[in-house]
Write a protein that holds these residues in place. Structure first.
Motif, mmCIF file in Angstrom:
data_model
loop_
_atom_site.group_PDB
_atom_site.id
_atom_site.type_symbol
_atom_site.label_atom_id
_atom_site.label_comp_id
_atom_site.label_asym_id
_atom_site.label_seq_id
_atom_site.Cartn_x
_atom_site.Cartn_y
_atom_site.Cartn_z
ATOM 1 N N ALA A 23 14.951 -14.634 6.004
ATOM 2 C CA ALA A 23 15.367 -14.788 4.618
ATOM 3 C C ALA A 23 14.741 -13.640 3.825
ATOM 4 O O ALA A 23 13.548 -13.677 3.499
ATOM 5 N N ILE A 24 15.532 -12.620 3.538
ATOM 6 C CA ILE A 24 14.999 -11.438 2.842
ATOM 7 C C ILE A 24 15.166 -11.652 1.337
ATOM 8 O O ILE A 24 16.087 -11.130 0.704
ATOM 9 N N ASP A 25 14.270 -12.437 0.796
ATOM 10 C CA ASP A 25 14.314 -12.772 -0.635
ATOM 11 C C ASP A 25 13.624 -11.734 -1.500
ATOM 12 O O ASP A 25 13.799 -11.710 -2.715
ATOM 13 N N TYR A 26 12.828 -10.850 -0.864
ATOM 14 C CA TYR A 26 12.071 -9.851 -1.622
ATOM 15 C C TYR A 26 12.204 -8.483 -0.964
ATOM 16 O O TYR A 26 12.067 -8.347 0.250
ATOM 17 N N GLN A 27 12.504 -7.473 -1.771
ATOM 18 C CA GLN A 27 12.591 -6.095 -1.302
ATOM 19 C C GLN A 27 11.341 -5.357 -1.771
ATOM 20 O O GLN A 27 11.080 -5.250 -2.974
ATOM 21 N N MET A 32 14.477 -0.709 -4.258
ATOM 22 C CA MET A 32 15.248 -1.935 -4.067
ATOM 23 C C MET A 32 14.636 -3.175 -4.724
ATOM 24 O O MET A 32 15.260 -4.242 -4.725
ATOM 25 N N GLN A 33 13.419 -3.044 -5.280
ATOM 26 C CA GLN A 33 12.731 -4.215 -5.811
ATOM 27 C C GLN A 33 13.554 -4.985 -6.836
ATOM 28 O O GLN A 33 13.576 -6.221 -6.853
ATOM 29 N N ALA A 68 10.612 -13.130 3.572
ATOM 30 C CA ALA A 68 10.024 -11.838 3.203
ATOM 31 C C ALA A 68 8.855 -11.974 2.229
ATOM 32 O O ALA A 68 7.839 -11.299 2.378
ATOM 33 N N SER A 69 8.992 -12.844 1.238
ATOM 34 C CA SER A 69 7.930 -12.988 0.235
ATOM 35 C C SER A 69 6.697 -13.688 0.793
ATOM 36 O O SER A 69 5.633 -13.656 0.177
ATOM 37 N N GLU A 70 6.832 -14.315 1.966
ATOM 38 C CA GLU A 70 5.707 -15.041 2.574
ATOM 39 C C GLU A 70 5.181 -14.334 3.819
ATOM 40 O O GLU A 70 4.050 -14.588 4.246
#
Length: 400
Positions: A23-27, A32-33, A68-70
């Motif tokens: 789950a790529i919830d954060y770049q 890309m942020q 991603a965020s974790e």
């Protein structure tokens, strides 16, 4: 859309199967942020993994979801490779390897690809079909079947490349959220992406034997629901121009309609049932009609609404999403073809009564409220710099 020759059912041993999802919830890269997708991506991954576990297709102990965020290192290009290869190696000869991705799909050069958390817009940091092929080769994956579920923009392009351009696996199936030229999207009212919502729903409905996965039936159901709901949304582009937001999920493979009726959105709604809408109509003010193209579009979506109704999906989140999509689309059509009256409260009320009449005639047990529609209509005006004071006043009168 069913492409290639997806088999009716795939047989496998759940105990020998493994699922790895991202789950790529954060770049993380500065380029890309601002495009980080946030919580709906995480919700989608958890919904899919939970469904695979609930239908018995893979045990909890063999399921890994990385966010991603974790997990700052596991969702980068190198991190995804490491986790993908490890999971693929763990699958035994009678098992199925399941790879799920929810995040950005990107167009780099002439290729469609997945964007890991450290994607910097360069080809060397994205995951193309050939990269996935290399990872499977490195893992020496012995799985009986390989199943990819790609919930991202341009997913169909990756699916086609995986199953036609290069040989990956003798029994590979790719479920794609949309075609190579379409953009997938998450829905606030669903709290997940549309594709993952209906894919999980279809898996629960169609799967009854944990050792068999009816991929054809699952994707036929998922495609029908996604196409029907997404057809209710159009986007304002410019004066005299709107564009469709409809998506067409696909399943491609290296191995292999319900009848609609022509109900129209006409008729007079049960005024007592919709008195909270009709009382907002100002009988002393001008009564601008809906543009002919708006009416034409409303009639064109009847088959889509019927499909959702017949599958008993008009409840809670799907119903609210449908109401939002339709009212946003009406606002877009009015803005494109009749901008001088788009912000008049009576235009909105007329539009919403048109919607209400359909639900009253054909889904009488369904209760719709004006709140979601009013907020969605107002959002289109606000996002396109249209004076929305009158609509805001209408919202305030409703206590929203």
């Amino acid at each position: 859309m069913i492409i290639g020759n997806p088999t009716e059912e795939v047989e496998f041993d759940p105990a020998q199967s493994h699922l790895v999802g991202f789950a790529i919830d954060y770049q993380s890269h500065e380029k890309m942020q601002a495009k980080s997708l946030g919580r709906p991506v995480v919700n989608a991954a958890k919904r899919i993994s939970k469904t695979f576990i609930e239908i018995g297709a893979v045990p909890l102990s063999n399921t890994t979801i990385l966010v991603a965020s974790e997990n700052s290192t596991d969702c980068t290009f190198e991190g995804m490779k490491r986790c993908f290869v490890y999971a693929a190696k763990c699958v035994a000869a009678e098992g199925m390897f399941i790879f799920y991705f929810c995040g950005h799909g990107v167009d780099v050069g002439d290729k469609r690809a997945l964007a890991p958390s450290d994607f910097d817009r360069s080809e060397c940091t994205c995951i193309t079909a050939s990269v996935l092929n290399d990872w499977l080769t490195e893992a020496n994956c012995k799985a009986k079947h390989v199943l990819f579920a790609l919930d991202c923009c341009y997913a169909g392009g990756i699916g086609h490349a995986l199953t036609t351009d290069i040989p990956l696996h003798r029994s590979l199936f790719v479920m794609s959220a949309c075609t190579a030229n379409e953009t997938s999207y998450t829905i606030g009212t669903l709290e997940v992406s549309m594709f993952s919502y209906f894919l999980a729903d279809a898996m629960r409905k169609q799967s009854c034997d944990p050792h068999k996965l009816p991929l054809y039936n699952i994707m036929t159901e998922c495609c029908t629901c996604c196409e029907a709901l997404s057809s209710l949304l159009v986007k304002y582009e410019a004066a005299g121009k709107v564009s469709s937001c409809q998506i067409h999920p696909e399943i491609t493979s290296t191995g292999e309609d319900q009848t609609d009726n022509d109900d129209e959105m006409d008729g007079v709604p049960d005024v007592g049932r919709f008195q909270d809408i009709t009382k907002l109509y100002d009988m002393k003010a001008p009564r601008p009609p809906l543009h002919a193209k708006t009416k034409q579009w409303l009639k064109s979506i009847v088959k889509s609404i019927t499909k959702l109704r017949d599958r008993k999906l008009f409840k809670d989140k799907v119903l609210n999403t449908a109401v939002c999509f339709i009212t946003m689309s009406i606002a877009s059509y009015q803005l494109a073809f009749q901008p001088n009256t788009v912000s008049h409260p009576n235009t909105f009320v007329t539009a919403f009564l048109k919607i209400a009449s359909f639900f009253d005639n054909h889904c009488h047990s369904v209760d719709i409220t004006i709140d979601y529609g009013l907020a969605a209509y107002n959002l289109v005006l606000q996002n396109n710099g249209v004076d929305n004071a009158s609509i805001e006043a209408l919202r305030n009168s409703k206590g929203m």
